[in-house]
Design an enzyme around this catalytic site. Structure first.
Site, PDB file in Angstrom:
ATOM      1  N   ASP A 114     -26.509  30.486  10.533  1.00  0.00           N
ATOM      2  CA  ASP A 114     -25.865  29.764   9.432  1.00  0.00           C
ATOM      3  C   ASP A 114     -26.698  30.005   8.178  1.00  0.00           C
ATOM      4  O   ASP A 114     -27.838  30.466   8.260  1.00  0.00           O
ATOM      5  CB  ASP A 114     -25.764  28.270   9.747  1.00  0.00           C
ATOM      6  CG  ASP A 114     -24.624  27.579   8.996  1.00  0.00           C
ATOM      7  OD1 ASP A 114     -24.001  28.209   8.117  1.00  0.00           O
ATOM      8  OD2 ASP A 114     -24.361  26.405   9.292  1.00  0.00           O
ATOM      9  N   ASP A 115     -26.125  29.694   7.022  1.00  0.00           N
ATOM     10  CA  ASP A 115     -26.864  29.889   5.775  1.00  0.00           C
ATOM     11  C   ASP A 115     -27.924  28.823   5.578  1.00  0.00           C
ATOM     12  O   ASP A 115     -29.015  29.090   5.095  1.00  0.00           O
ATOM     13  CB  ASP A 115     -25.921  29.942   4.563  1.00  0.00           C
ATOM     14  CG  ASP A 115     -25.021  28.705   4.427  1.00  0.00           C
ATOM     15  OD1 ASP A 115     -24.986  27.863   5.349  1.00  0.00           O
ATOM     16  OD2 ASP A 115     -24.337  28.599   3.393  1.00  0.00           O
ATOM     17  N   ASP A 172     -28.874  21.451   6.603  1.00  0.00           N
ATOM     18  CA  ASP A 172     -29.117  20.378   5.646  1.00  0.00           C
ATOM     19  C   ASP A 172     -29.527  19.116   6.404  1.00  0.00           C
ATOM     20  O   ASP A 172     -30.703  18.780   6.480  1.00  0.00           O
ATOM     21  CB  ASP A 172     -27.845  20.167   4.829  1.00  0.00           C
ATOM     22  CG  ASP A 172     -28.021  19.191   3.678  1.00  0.00           C
ATOM     23  OD1 ASP A 172     -28.828  18.234   3.795  1.00  0.00           O
ATOM     24  OD2 ASP A 172     -27.352  19.351   2.650  1.00  0.00           O
TER      25      ASP A 172
END
Length: 169
Positions: free
Chosen positions: A102-103, A106
């Protein structure tokens, strides 16, 4: 989760993102071999393209997890597209030998949902915030929880106020 109006903005250019994704691939090269990659859409699509090229991976799957939010409040996550059964079967059904990309992590909520599907997969993100760090195995850059990352696919060229002008201190 920080708001887009946060003074702690971290804009990432295409060049920088490509360098960071390649740096992640270098770290991952030592962690494999991997039989397949699962990218978490949509943010994982771009780093997945770079990493699968660098690692020579040809089996690439997606898992689509959505959170409907207004950039301030994240709602419950919903799996819109599950991982294909043949990918879930890798590693005796535990995900061992699967790379999940994933980028950003969070809060870690998305990674936890996917980790339930593939508990022994190797989870990697380009960027990580402190709340999400425990949910991934490998990442490149950590930013503070209240930093808003502006990815190159989310930006257009526009004027930005100097930091000093907006700083109230």
């Amino acid at each position: 989760m920080a708001e887009p109006s946060s003074n702690k903005a971290f804009p990432v250019s295409w060049d920088q993102f490509h360098r960071d994704a390649r740096a992640l691939a270098w770290r991952l090269a030592e962690k494999g071999p991997f039989e397949a990659m699962v990218c978490i859409t949509r943010g994982g699509l771009v780093p997945a393209a770079i990493i699968c090229r660098e690692l020579g991976l040809r089996v690439i799957e997606t898992v689509c997890v959505a959170s409907y939010h207004d950039y301030k409040n994240q709602s419950e996550l919903k799996v819109l597209k599950d991982i294909a059964p043949n990918i879930k079967a890798i590693g005796d059904g535990t995900g061992k030998g699967v790379l999940v990309v994933d980028d950003l992590t969070d809060t870690g909520k998305t990674a936890r949902v996917v980790r339930e599907m593939l508990p022994n997969a190797h989870f990697a993100t380009v960027y990580a915030k402190p709340a999400g760090v425990p949910t991934v195995d490998t990442f490149v850059t950590e930013v503070s929880q209240d930093t808003w990352i502006y990815f190159p696919w989310d930006m257009a060229l526009t004027y930005v106020e100097p930091i000093a002008k907006g700083h109230k201190g």
